[in-house]
Design a protein around this motif. Structure first.
Motif, PDB file in Angstrom:
ATOM      1  N   PRO A  40       0.817  -1.143  -0.027  1.00  0.00           N
ATOM      2  CA  PRO A  40      -0.098   0.052   0.175  1.00  0.00           C
ATOM      3  C   PRO A  40       0.830   1.305  -0.175  1.00  0.00           C
ATOM      4  N   LYS A  41       2.176   1.343   0.405  1.00  0.00           N
ATOM      5  CA  LYS A  41       2.829   2.552   0.709  1.00  0.00           C
ATOM      6  C   LYS A  41       3.365   2.928  -0.549  1.00  0.00           C
ATOM      7  N   GLN A  42       3.834   1.930  -1.424  1.00  0.00           N
ATOM      8  CA  GLN A  42       4.041   1.933  -2.814  1.00  0.00           C
ATOM      9  C   GLN A  42       2.998   2.658  -3.880  1.00  0.00           C
ATOM     10  N   ILE A  43       1.801   2.317  -3.246  1.00  0.00           N
ATOM     11  CA  ILE A  43       0.657   2.793  -4.227  1.00  0.00           C
ATOM     12  C   ILE A  43       0.406   3.925  -3.602  1.00  0.00           C
ATOM     13  N   VAL A  44       0.417   4.580  -2.506  1.00  0.00           N
ATOM     14  CA  VAL A  44       0.401   5.794  -2.227  1.00  0.00           C
ATOM     15  C   VAL A  44       1.268   6.771  -2.936  1.00  0.00           C
ATOM     16  N   LEU A  45       2.466   6.387  -2.942  1.00  0.00           N
ATOM     17  CA  LEU A  45       3.710   7.164  -3.576  1.00  0.00           C
ATOM     18  C   LEU A  45       3.251   7.174  -4.884  1.00  0.00           C
ATOM     19  N   LEU A  46       2.795   6.442  -5.811  1.00  0.00           N
ATOM     20  CA  LEU A  46       2.640   6.542  -7.146  1.00  0.00           C
ATOM     21  C   LEU A  46       1.415   7.656  -7.397  1.00  0.00           C
ATOM     22  N   ILE A  47       0.486   7.500  -6.261  1.00  0.00           N
ATOM     23  CA  ILE A  47      -0.459   8.246  -6.355  1.00  0.00           C
ATOM     24  C   ILE A  47      -0.235   9.712  -6.200  1.00  0.00           C
ATOM     25  N   LYS A  48       0.512   9.956  -5.400  1.00  0.00           N
ATOM     26  CA  LYS A  48       1.169  11.288  -4.809  1.00  0.00           C
ATOM     27  C   LYS A  48       2.009  11.724  -6.121  1.00  0.00           C
ATOM     28  N   LYS A  49       2.893  10.984  -6.777  1.00  0.00           N
ATOM     29  CA  LYS A  49       3.579  11.546  -7.974  1.00  0.00           C
ATOM     30  C   LYS A  49       2.826  11.788  -9.163  1.00  0.00           C
ATOM     31  N   HIS A  50       1.582  10.877  -9.532  1.00  0.00           N
ATOM     32  CA  HIS A  50       1.261  11.180 -10.658  1.00  0.00           C
ATOM     33  C   HIS A  50      -0.214  11.696 -10.645  1.00  0.00           C
ATOM     34  N   LEU A  51      -0.923  11.776  -9.493  1.00  0.00           N
ATOM     35  CA  LEU A  51      -2.191  12.423  -9.352  1.00  0.00           C
ATOM     36  C   LEU A  51      -3.160  11.769 -10.406  1.00  0.00           C
ATOM     37  N   PRO A  52      -3.377  10.546 -10.530  1.00  0.00           N
ATOM     38  CA  PRO A  52      -4.246   9.894 -11.546  1.00  0.00           C
ATOM     39  C   PRO A  52      -5.600  10.430 -11.662  1.00  0.00           C
ATOM     40  N   PRO A  53      -6.256  10.597 -12.580  1.00  0.00           N
ATOM     41  CA  PRO A  53      -7.869  11.089 -12.479  1.00  0.00           C
ATOM     42  C   PRO A  53      -8.801   9.993 -12.126  1.00  0.00           C
ATOM     43  N   ASP A  84      -7.263  -8.553   5.025  1.00  0.00           N
ATOM     44  CA  ASP A  84      -8.268  -7.499   5.739  1.00  0.00           C
ATOM     45  C   ASP A  84      -8.473  -6.585   4.748  1.00  0.00           C
ATOM     46  N   SER A  85      -8.869  -7.008   3.433  1.00  0.00           N
ATOM     47  CA  SER A  85      -9.152  -6.226   2.218  1.00  0.00           C
ATOM     48  C   SER A  85     -10.001  -5.077   2.328  1.00  0.00           C
ATOM     49  N   SER A  86     -11.025  -5.220   2.939  1.00  0.00           N
ATOM     50  CA  SER A  86     -12.036  -3.746   2.861  1.00  0.00           C
ATOM     51  C   SER A  86     -11.387  -2.990   3.868  1.00  0.00           C
ATOM     52  N   HIS A  87     -10.939  -2.982   4.920  1.00  0.00           N
ATOM     53  CA  HIS A  87     -10.179  -1.981   5.799  1.00  0.00           C
ATOM     54  C   HIS A  87      -8.913  -1.424   5.144  1.00  0.00           C
ATOM     55  N   GLN A  88      -8.149  -2.116   4.615  1.00  0.00           N
ATOM     56  CA  GLN A  88      -6.911  -1.900   3.646  1.00  0.00           C
ATOM     57  C   GLN A  88      -7.697  -1.046   2.565  1.00  0.00           C
ATOM     58  N   ALA A  89      -8.630  -1.175   1.640  1.00  0.00           N
ATOM     59  CA  ALA A  89      -9.110  -0.339   0.728  1.00  0.00           C
ATOM     60  C   ALA A  89      -9.706   0.799   1.109  1.00  0.00           C
ATOM     61  N   LEU A  90     -10.312   1.023   2.344  1.00  0.00           N
ATOM     62  CA  LEU A  90     -10.952   2.217   2.891  1.00  0.00           C
ATOM     63  C   LEU A  90      -9.820   3.055   3.195  1.00  0.00           C
ATOM     64  N   LYS A  91      -8.878   2.524   3.841  1.00  0.00           N
ATOM     65  CA  LYS A  91      -7.531   3.463   4.340  1.00  0.00           C
ATOM     66  C   LYS A  91      -7.013   3.917   2.755  1.00  0.00           C
ATOM     67  N   LEU A  92      -6.740   2.953   2.025  1.00  0.00           N
ATOM     68  CA  LEU A  92      -6.014   3.734   0.683  1.00  0.00           C
ATOM     69  C   LEU A  92      -7.097   4.681   0.150  1.00  0.00           C
ATOM     70  N   LEU A  93      -8.270   4.460   0.024  1.00  0.00           N
ATOM     71  CA  LEU A  93      -9.358   5.141  -0.383  1.00  0.00           C
ATOM     72  C   LEU A  93      -9.047   6.851   0.103  1.00  0.00           C
ATOM     73  N   ARG A  94      -9.061   6.726   1.455  1.00  0.00           N
ATOM     74  CA  ARG A  94      -9.013   7.896   2.359  1.00  0.00           C
ATOM     75  C   ARG A  94      -7.627   8.585   1.861  1.00  0.00           C
ATOM     76  N   GLU A  95      -6.479   7.740   2.024  1.00  0.00           N
ATOM     77  CA  GLU A  95      -5.207   8.503   1.471  1.00  0.00           C
ATOM     78  C   GLU A  95      -5.167   9.016   0.238  1.00  0.00           C
ATOM     79  N   ILE A  96      -5.702   8.478  -0.890  1.00  0.00           N
ATOM     80  CA  ILE A  96      -5.631   9.029  -2.111  1.00  0.00           C
ATOM     81  C   ILE A  96      -6.590  10.035  -2.458  1.00  0.00           C
ATOM     82  N   LEU A  97      -7.647  10.212  -1.681  1.00  0.00           N
ATOM     83  CA  LEU A  97      -8.503  11.314  -1.712  1.00  0.00           C
ATOM     84  C   LEU A  97      -7.940  12.598  -0.924  1.00  0.00           C
ATOM     85  N   SER A  98      -7.174  12.226   0.041  1.00  0.00           N
ATOM     86  CA  SER A  98      -6.378  13.247   0.821  1.00  0.00           C
ATOM     87  C   SER A  98      -5.479  13.968  -0.052  1.00  0.00           C
ATOM     88  N   TYR A  99      -4.696  13.141  -1.116  1.00  0.00           N
ATOM     89  CA  TYR A  99      -3.788  13.795  -1.814  1.00  0.00           C
ATOM     90  C   TYR A  99      -4.351  14.373  -3.041  1.00  0.00           C
TER      91      TYR A  99
END
Length: 93
Positions: A1-14, A26-41
């Motif tokens: 997940p950290k690598q995904i967040v770094l890619l999101i920060k770098k490229h800001l995909p639509p 624990d997919s649903s909790h991981q996905a919700l955390k990732l969702l929040r991180e993506i939208l925060s950036y």
């Protein structure tokens, strides 16, 4: 997940597609955390979640937290294509 967040920060995909079946056990909790991180950036990112099976409560929570769409995996890829094209279109408005 950290690598995904770094890619999101770098490229800001639509549009981002998160496959819950590919997340950690624990997919649903991981996905919700990732969702929040993506939208925060990049709040304008359209985050689409998909899974073979996902409890309705998790879907509702994801939508409430800003997910653009959720769909159950289907064999008809034209539906997936349509959802992604629509997300890109709405991002561009």
């Amino acid at each position: 997940p950290k690598q995904i967040v770094l890619l999101i920060k770098k490229h800001l995909p639509p549009v981002v597609l998160i496959d819950l079946d590919e997340c950690l056990p624990d997919s649903s909790h991981q996905a919700l955390k990732l969702l929040r991180e993506i939208l925060s950036y990049h709040a304008a990112t359209k985050v689409i979640l998909c899974a073979t099976f996902c409890p309705r409560t998790h879907v509702v929570e994801a939508i409430a937290q800003g997910a653009y769409e959720f769909f159950q995996k289907v064999k008809d890829q034209s539906i997936v294509s349509l959802l992604i094209k629509r997300a890109f279109y709405l991002y561009g408005l």
